[in-house]
Structure formats: C-alpha cells, structure tokens
Design an enzyme around this catalytic site. Sequence first.
Site, short mmCIF file in Angstrom:
data_model
loop_
_atom_site.label_atom_id
_atom_site.label_comp_id
_atom_site.label_asym_id
_atom_site.label_seq_id
_atom_site.Cartn_x
_atom_site.Cartn_y
_atom_site.Cartn_z
N GLN A 40 -8.75 -0.81 12.84
CA GLN A 40 -7.86 0.33 12.70
C GLN A 40 -8.64 1.59 12.37
O GLN A 40 -9.45 1.60 11.43
CB GLN A 40 -6.82 0.09 11.62
CG GLN A 40 -5.78 1.21 11.67
CD GLN A 40 -4.83 1.20 10.51
OE1 GLN A 40 -5.25 1.23 9.36
NE2 GLN A 40 -3.54 1.17 10.81
N GLY B 131 7.09 -4.94 6.85
CA GLY B 131 7.63 -4.44 5.60
C GLY B 131 8.41 -5.50 4.85
O GLY B 131 9.44 -5.97 5.32
N ALA C 25 -6.50 -1.41 3.47
CA ALA C 25 -7.74 -0.89 2.92
C ALA C 25 -8.07 -1.60 1.62
O ALA C 25 -7.19 -1.80 0.78
CB ALA C 25 -7.60 0.61 2.68
N ARG D 240 1.30 -7.52 1.98
CA ARG D 240 1.19 -8.03 0.61
C ARG D 240 1.58 -9.50 0.46
O ARG D 240 1.13 -10.15 -0.48
CB ARG D 240 2.01 -7.14 -0.33
CG ARG D 240 1.42 -5.75 -0.44
CD ARG D 240 2.41 -4.76 -1.01
NE ARG D 240 3.52 -4.57 -0.09
CZ ARG D 240 4.61 -3.85 -0.35
NH1 ARG D 240 4.73 -3.26 -1.52
NH2 ARG D 240 5.56 -3.71 0.55
N CYS E 14 -0.29 5.73 7.13
CA CYS E 14 -0.77 5.72 5.75
C CYS E 14 -0.23 6.90 4.96
O CYS E 14 -0.38 8.04 5.38
CB CYS E 14 -2.30 5.71 5.72
SG CYS E 14 -2.91 5.61 4.04
C1 LIG Z 1 -3.51 -2.35 -0.70
C2 LIG Z 1 -2.92 -1.87 0.59
C3 LIG Z 1 -3.71 -1.22 1.52
C4 LIG Z 1 -3.17 -0.78 2.74
N1 LIG Z 1 -3.99 -0.19 3.65
C5 LIG Z 1 -3.49 0.13 4.88
C6 LIG Z 1 -4.35 0.61 5.91
O1 LIG Z 1 -5.56 0.75 5.73
N2 LIG Z 1 -3.79 0.91 7.12
C7 LIG Z 1 -2.45 0.75 7.36
O2 LIG Z 1 -1.99 1.03 8.47
N3 LIG Z 1 -1.62 0.30 6.41
C8 LIG Z 1 -2.11 -0.03 5.19
N4 LIG Z 1 -1.29 -0.57 4.24
C9 LIG Z 1 0.13 -0.82 4.59
C10 LIG Z 1 0.32 -2.25 5.10
O3 LIG Z 1 -0.39 -2.48 6.29
C11 LIG Z 1 1.80 -2.53 5.34
O4 LIG Z 1 2.28 -1.63 6.32
C12 LIG Z 1 2.65 -2.36 4.08
O5 LIG Z 1 2.00 -2.94 2.96
C13 LIG Z 1 4.03 -3.00 4.25
O6 LIG Z 1 3.92 -4.36 4.58
P1 LIG Z 1 4.08 -5.55 3.46
O7 LIG Z 1 5.41 -5.33 2.80
O8 LIG Z 1 4.01 -6.80 4.27
O9 LIG Z 1 2.95 -5.38 2.48
C14 LIG Z 1 -1.80 -0.98 3.02
C15 LIG Z 1 -1.01 -1.63 2.07
C16 LIG Z 1 -1.54 -2.08 0.88
C17 LIG Z 1 -0.64 -2.79 -0.11
#
Ligand SMILES: Cc1cc2nc3c(=O)[nH]c(=O)nc-3n(C[C@H](O)[C@H](O)[C@H](O)COP(=O)(O)O)c2cc1C
Length: 324
Positions: free
Chosen positions: A71, A202, A19, A226, A101
């Site tokens: 989504q 993750g 988001a 991220r 979320c």
């Molecule tokens: C700023 C931000 C917004 C996110 N928004 C969503 C979202 O809208 N839907 C969702 O399923 N996960 C959302 N997430 C989670 C990510 O999709 C992901 O599962 C989580 O950041 C872990 O992965 P990473 O370590 O690669 O960032 C969000 C994460 C961040 C940092």
Amino acid sequence: MGIFEIHGLTPKVILAPMAGVTDAPFRAAVRGFGPTFVFSEMVASRELLRDRRSAVLRLKADTDTGAFGIQLAGRDVESMVEAARIAEGEGTSLIDINMGCPAKKVVGGLCGSALMREPELAVAIASSVVRAVSVPVTVKMRLGWDDASITAPSLAQSLEGCGVQAVSVHGRTRCQFYEGAADWSRIADVKRAVRIPVFANGDVRTPEDARSILSVTGADGVLVGRGAFGAPWRLMQMQDAIDGRAVREAPPADEAWSVALQQYRHSEAHYGTDAGRRIVRKHLGWYAEQLGLARAERDALVRTRDAGPLLDRLARGLTLAEAA
Ligand SMILES: Cc1cc2nc3c(=O)[nH]c(=O)nc-3n(C[C@H](O)[C@H](O)[C@H](O)COP(=O)(O)O)c2cc1C
C-alpha cells in the site's frame, strides 16, 4: 476477483494494511494458517524516494509466503508513480493506494482520506499509477470525509473508469476516525455503484461477522484489521465461516504461543535483534490478551528485554509462574 488469487485460490478474507502491525513477521504468522492475501504496512511515497532502505524493509516481498500487496500513500502524482515502480520492482503482486487514512500526519500532508475531498487529484494519481505499472492497482477508501459527504460510491465509479481493479471500503467517514460502529449498509451502496470487486471493511471481529458483512454489503470479500490482533488464525476461521464449513478451533494455547515465538524470532531477524524485539512487543501484548494471560504475566512478557525465554516456556505449556 482473480487479482487476489494466491496458490490458485481466491481467498475472500484479506489482511488489511495496518501501519506498525502488518509487517513481514506478522504477515507470515497469518499465512501460517492458510493462503490468505495480505497487505503491507502503508509506505509513504515521498519517504520511499527519500529513504529507500527503511521503506524497502516494509515492502520487501515475502519470500516465504508468496503474493502480497503493497500500500502506497501520497498526493504527489510523480512520487506515487515512482514509488509504484519501485514497489513493482520489489515483487509486489498488486499496488493499493491509500485514500482512507485519517491520521493527522497523513491528512496534514494532504493524502490518505483527504484525497476523498479532491476526487480529481485522486483519479489523476490512480490513473497515472495504473499506466505506470503492470501489476493490478486497487484503492482503499472510507465512506467519505464526513456524514454530509458520502462520496465513496462516486469516487469508486471514477476509479473504475480509470483502470483501478478493485476497491476496499472502510465503513466509517474520516471524521469518525475509529469512533462509532462501521456502517456496512453504506458499503452496499459502493458495491451497487461499480462492477469491479468491492472489499468490505470495518469491525469484523468474529467468523460470524465475516459472514454477515458479506451478506449485508454483497461485497466480494472482507478486509480484516484489528480482529487479527494477537490472533493470526482468525482469518482462517473467517474463511471457514464464509465457505460454509465448520469453523476450525483456534489453536490450543501452547501452539498459539509457539506461533508468537516464531513471530518474535522472525522479527529479530527481520529488523535486527533490538529493533525487532521492540517492534514485536505490542503483538506480544495482544497475544497475551487473546490467550488470557493474567495481568502480571502479560506485563512481565511485554516489559522484559528479551521475551524469548518466556515465550519458549509458554510454548511448552508451562505458566510463567511455573517457569520462574
Ligand atoms: C494500528 C492500525 C494501523 C492502520 N494502518 C493503516 C494503513 O497503513 N493503511 C490503511 O489503509 N489503513 C490502515 N488502518 C485501517 C485498517 O486497515 C482498517 O481499515 C480499520 O482498522 C478498520 O478495520 P477493522 O475494524 O477490521 O480494524 C490501520 C488501522 C489500525 C488499527
């Protein structure tokens, strides 16, 4: 695996839904480096039904970049079904349901990861959405609500039973929010529990991480969040590592800044000038971090009303000091 197919390829590295981050301009920046499957920002089903205009902006098909997934979040079966039909009508390649979320707003509204505590409702939503649309339906979840309730394997099995075609699993519980390290070994338990593709997620930041998470979990692919901040080329590098090719270098700074400039212009066009400049600002901060701008230059870039001229200079290989 075919559901994430794009241009006849099946990318194993997918841009996670985020988001406020994975909007059309950023998705296009990522796609500029290769045919990656990308997710939209989360769209709340009720919001979509109430205020179609702003929500539709988030789920409009990427005309320049092809297939992508939308989504949806919500806990009301009817509004999720209706929202799914709208999303399908907008040209999405698949619909993902948010069961991960942790945000209070979403959990307070009792959707997102709260659905992991209500598996019957989760399954009712998923099976109704599966029946309502002809595009594939996937689910994104966490490991469970907390350490005492690691329900992802059993929930994934139930979802598989009702026609969900893939799940992605963020290796944290809801109560962990973003604290601690993602537990990849528990994603492996989900992979062992189902036959549908499982995407691991993750803390995947580097090409090497992308290879490791697949080997630890046995997953079919990886979702990257991220790790793509300010580095839309990173998914391409991760795909290289997974395919066993030499990992291509990140673009040199001037080229990278020209990608940022393109995203900036795209954002202005997509949202309107003022809103677009405001929305893209955090991305500029992330580019500055990735590309090693000094603090003062970074501040100048994110604080100025129109960063276009500064980005243009950086894209021509000048420093901001030289430019001033
Ligand atoms: C700023 C931000 C917004 C996110 N928004 C969503 C979202 O809208 N839907 C969702 O399923 N996960 C959302 N997430 C989670 C990510 O999709 C992901 O599962 C989580 O950041 C872990 O992965 P990473 O370590 O690669 O960032 C969000 C994460 C961040 C940092």
